[in-house]
Structure formats: C-alpha cells, structure tokens
Design an enzyme around this catalytic site. Structure first.
Site, mmCIF file in Angstrom:
data_model
loop_
_atom_site.group_PDB
_atom_site.id
_atom_site.type_symbol
_atom_site.label_atom_id
_atom_site.label_comp_id
_atom_site.label_asym_id
_atom_site.label_seq_id
_atom_site.Cartn_x
_atom_site.Cartn_y
_atom_site.Cartn_z
ATOM 1 N N TYR A 1 -1.982 -1.799 10.459
ATOM 2 C CA TYR A 1 -2.220 -1.722 8.689
ATOM 3 C C TYR A 1 -0.570 -1.156 8.520
ATOM 4 O O TYR A 1 -0.464 -1.624 7.527
ATOM 5 C CB TYR A 1 -3.133 -1.006 8.442
ATOM 6 C CG TYR A 1 -2.913 -1.121 6.897
ATOM 7 C CD1 TYR A 1 -4.350 -1.735 6.710
ATOM 8 C CD2 TYR A 1 -3.166 -0.455 6.489
ATOM 9 C CE1 TYR A 1 -4.425 -2.483 4.644
ATOM 10 C CE2 TYR A 1 -2.897 -0.264 4.665
ATOM 11 C CZ TYR A 1 -3.877 -1.047 4.424
ATOM 12 O OH TYR A 1 -4.298 -1.333 2.927
ATOM 13 N N SER B 1 1.029 -1.489 0.159
ATOM 14 C CA SER B 1 -0.124 0.102 0.131
ATOM 15 C C SER B 1 0.612 1.321 -0.061
ATOM 16 O O SER B 1 2.216 1.442 0.483
ATOM 17 C CB SER B 1 -0.785 0.176 1.203
ATOM 18 O OG SER B 1 -1.899 1.094 1.549
HETATM 19 P P1 NAD Z 1 -11.358 -6.161 0.356
HETATM 20 O O1 NAD Z 1 -11.832 -6.595 2.067
HETATM 21 O O2 NAD Z 1 -12.370 -5.942 -1.191
HETATM 22 O O3 NAD Z 1 -10.750 -7.761 0.003
HETATM 23 C C1 NAD Z 1 -10.311 -8.172 1.203
HETATM 24 C C2 NAD Z 1 -10.483 -9.784 0.281
HETATM 25 O O4 NAD Z 1 -9.693 -10.620 1.652
HETATM 26 C C3 NAD Z 1 -11.240 -10.126 0.534
HETATM 27 O O5 NAD Z 1 -11.742 -11.358 -0.825
HETATM 28 C C4 NAD Z 1 -11.919 -11.285 1.637
HETATM 29 O O6 NAD Z 1 -12.890 -12.103 1.889
HETATM 30 C C5 NAD Z 1 -10.353 -11.280 1.639
HETATM 31 N N1 NAD Z 1 -10.322 -11.845 3.171
HETATM 32 C C6 NAD Z 1 -10.353 -10.887 4.202
HETATM 33 N N2 NAD Z 1 -10.035 -11.569 5.342
HETATM 34 C C7 NAD Z 1 -9.185 -13.018 5.035
HETATM 35 C C8 NAD Z 1 -8.488 -14.099 5.829
HETATM 36 N N3 NAD Z 1 -8.280 -14.281 7.476
HETATM 37 N N4 NAD Z 1 -8.368 -15.324 5.182
HETATM 38 C C9 NAD Z 1 -8.223 -15.358 3.737
HETATM 39 N N5 NAD Z 1 -9.106 -14.056 2.504
HETATM 40 C C10 NAD Z 1 -9.482 -13.183 4.112
HETATM 41 O O7 NAD Z 1 -10.190 -5.178 -0.053
HETATM 42 P P2 NAD Z 1 -9.984 -4.710 -0.464
HETATM 43 O O8 NAD Z 1 -9.925 -3.112 -0.813
HETATM 44 O O9 NAD Z 1 -9.640 -5.492 -2.514
HETATM 45 O O10 NAD Z 1 -7.376 -5.125 -0.812
HETATM 46 C C11 NAD Z 1 -6.544 -5.782 -0.622
HETATM 47 C C12 NAD Z 1 -5.812 -5.744 -0.641
HETATM 48 O O11 NAD Z 1 -5.520 -4.520 -1.267
HETATM 49 C C13 NAD Z 1 -5.266 -6.008 0.638
HETATM 50 O O12 NAD Z 1 -4.096 -6.212 1.264
HETATM 51 C C14 NAD Z 1 -5.138 -4.243 0.744
HETATM 52 O O13 NAD Z 1 -4.442 -3.191 2.359
HETATM 53 C C15 NAD Z 1 -4.853 -3.413 -0.160
HETATM 54 N N6 NAD Z 1 -4.570 -2.282 -0.255
HETATM 55 C C16 NAD Z 1 -5.731 -1.897 -0.388
HETATM 56 C C17 NAD Z 1 -6.045 -0.708 -0.880
HETATM 57 C C18 NAD Z 1 -7.178 0.425 -1.131
HETATM 58 O O14 NAD Z 1 -7.887 1.237 -1.013
HETATM 59 N N7 NAD Z 1 -8.381 -0.266 -1.550
HETATM 60 C C19 NAD Z 1 -5.045 0.505 -0.502
HETATM 61 C C20 NAD Z 1 -4.368 -0.518 -1.186
HETATM 62 C C21 NAD Z 1 -3.917 -0.985 -1.170
#
Ligand code: NAD
Length: 260
Positions: free
Chosen positions: A155, A142
């Site tokens: 985080y 991130s």
């Molecule tokens: P999201 O909540 O849409 O998806 C998260 C996914 O992780 C889901 O499929 C969920 O079921 C899964 N998950 C959660 N706990 C779990 C567990 N214990 N075991 C297996 N799977 C599990 O979130 P997102 O925004 O798509 O985030 C995905 C990644 O991208 C994360 O690592 C997040 O930190 C990173 N990220 C997101 C953003 C953003 O702006 N959305 C920015 C930077 C980084």
C-alpha cells in the site's frame, strides 16, 4: 465550471469514492461510477444520485486490475460524452502483514489497483482531455504516500508511487488546461478502515469504540476521522478555476497526522 462535465470516479460504489461522486454530482457534474458490489445496491446508488442531483449517472464494472477493461470503459465513456473531463483515481485496497509474511499475490493486487490502474486511466483519458484543453485529474493517494507505517508495504509503495505519477503528469500537462494533483487522506471511516478496526478489536479483546479511539490516538492528532464528503469538497475545489495553478501537489486531509 463543474456543471455538465463528466466525472469518472474509480472505486465509487463505497466509501471515499462514493462521497466524491456524490459531492461532484451535487455541483452538477455527470458521474460515471465504478467499483464492485451487489448489482442491486449499485443500481440503487446510481439511480439515487441521478434523482437527487438531476444529473446523468452511469455505472461501469471495469476491474481496475485489468488494463483492457480500463481501456474499454474509457472508450465507451468517450463515445457517449466525448471526453472524461474529471478523472478521480480512487479505487484501492489494503493488505496488512509484515514484509516477510506478505503474500506476493497481495503485493501484485495492491500495486495493480492502487498504482497501475491510475497509469492506465490517465494514459487512456488524456488524449481527449488534451483535445478540449481542459481536464482535472485527482489521484487519491494517502498520508501513506508521504510517510510510512509498519505492515503495509504494498500500500505504502503504491501510494508513494502514485505521488510520483501525479508529479510527472502535472509536468507533462503544465502548459495545458489540464491539472493533476493528489489528495492524501488520513483515517477516514470507510469499510477499508473498519476492517482494520475490527482486527484491532478482536486482537485486543476491546470494543469497536475503544479500537477506533486507539487507531486515531496512534496517528491522527485531531482524534477524529476525516469524512468522504471532506475529500469530495477538496476535489470540487481542485476542479474550480481557483485551482488552475495548483499542479503536481499532494494535499493532506489528515487531522494533523503528517504535521508530527
Ligand atoms: P472502500 O473499501 O470503502 O472503497 C474501495 C472502492 O474500490 C470500492 O468501491 C471497491 O469496490 C473498489 N474496488 C476495489 N477493488 C477494485 C477493482 N479491482 N476494480 C474496481 N474497483 C475496485 O475504501 P475507501 O477507504 O473508500 O478507499 C478509497 C481510496 O481512498 C483508496 O484508494 C484508499 O487507499 C484511499 N484512502 C483511504 C483512507 C481511509 O482512511 N479510508 C485513507 C487514505 C487513503
């Protein structure tokens, strides 16, 4: 190069992970989905990817907080496919609170899912990658792996840690056909971020649109969200021969966030 390879994307039932899995499948990769959610909806997603892109699409429900489940998922996948060729460590959760009010149980969960799970997937998947002398490991960190914000201590510690993990793996595999890099998204409109938008709208008594605009204005100069498909496109590039010498890097897709 990607066609016919097996890609495991952790946390791919939603958001960025789903976008990455779909983008890899569009290039002909077979995908192993993982993550939580409604069983019927997950099956629809799995079958939809298989039908739309003509690839093998599988699902494994392994909980990323449980090392034994991670080990078993990778062993099962290797039994069927020989190796995980492309490993995308994407599963992640967020918790927002100041450090002196941060529940220790949330700290443990965030560190387990956002950092330790990548240690486990990599240590388990690497030996089979080494046998084939080819592999791509893409860790979804991130902007919060590069810079900090308030009230996200677990985080941000986890995402900085993931960048350190990325560098070590890249060095340990430097003389092989395996590469390891991190992608550092800024704001991407997914359920993880929508929760923060909802909290902002409720706290400020403002609309969803106003809360989105305020969120972007605070950090992301482009004033626009990045998309899961854009994160997928960079993942595809990192899997291509053009990226053979990109090793140990942390690549932002952040609308200018970290340029400030
Ligand atoms: P999201 O909540 O849409 O998806 C998260 C996914 O992780 C889901 O499929 C969920 O079921 C899964 N998950 C959660 N706990 C779990 C567990 N214990 N075991 C297996 N799977 C599990 O979130 P997102 O925004 O798509 O985030 C995905 C990644 O991208 C994360 O690592 C997040 O930190 C990173 N990220 C997101 C953003 C953003 O702006 N959305 C920015 C930077 C980084």
């Amino acid at each position: 190069m990607i066609k016919g390879k097996l890609a495991l994307v952790t946390g791919s039932t939603s958001g960025i992970g789903l976008g990455i899995a779909r983008t890899l499948a569009a290039q002909g990769a077979n995908v192993l989905l993982n993550g939580f959610g409604d069983a019927g909806e997950i099956e629809q997603i799995r079958a939809g990817i298989a039908a739309e892109f003509g690839v093998v699409a599988e699902y494994d429900a392994a909980d990323m907080t449980r090392p034994a489940e991670i080990e078993a998922m990778i062993a099962r996948a290797e039994e069927r496919h020989g190796a995980i060729d492309i490993l995308v460590n994407n599963a992640g959760i967020q918790h927002v609170a100041p450090i002196d009010a941060f529940p220790t149980e949330r700290w443990d969960a965030v560190i387990a899912i956002n950092l330790s799970s990548s240690f486990h997937t990599i240590r388990c998947a690497l030996p089979a990658m080494k046998k084939r002398n080819w592999g791509r490991i893409v860790n979804i960190s991130s902007v919060h792996g590069l810079v900090a914000s308030t009230e996200k201590v677990a985080y941000i510690a986890a995402k900085h840690g993931l960048i350190g993990l990325t560098k070590v793996v890249a060095l340990e595999t430097a003389r092989t056909g395996i590469t390891c890099n991190a992608i550092c998204p800024g704001w991407v409109l997914t359920p993880l971020v929508q929760k923060q938008i909802d909290a902002r709208a409720q706290k400020g008594g403002i609309s969803d649109r106003e809360a989105k605009d305020a969120l972007l204005a605070e950090k992301q100069p482009s004033l626009d969200f990045a998309t899961p498909e854009q994160i997928g496109a960079l993942t595809v590039f990192l899997c291509s021969p053009g990226a053979d010498q990109i090793r140990g890097t942390s690549l932002p897709i952040d609308g200018g966030w970290t340029a400030q």
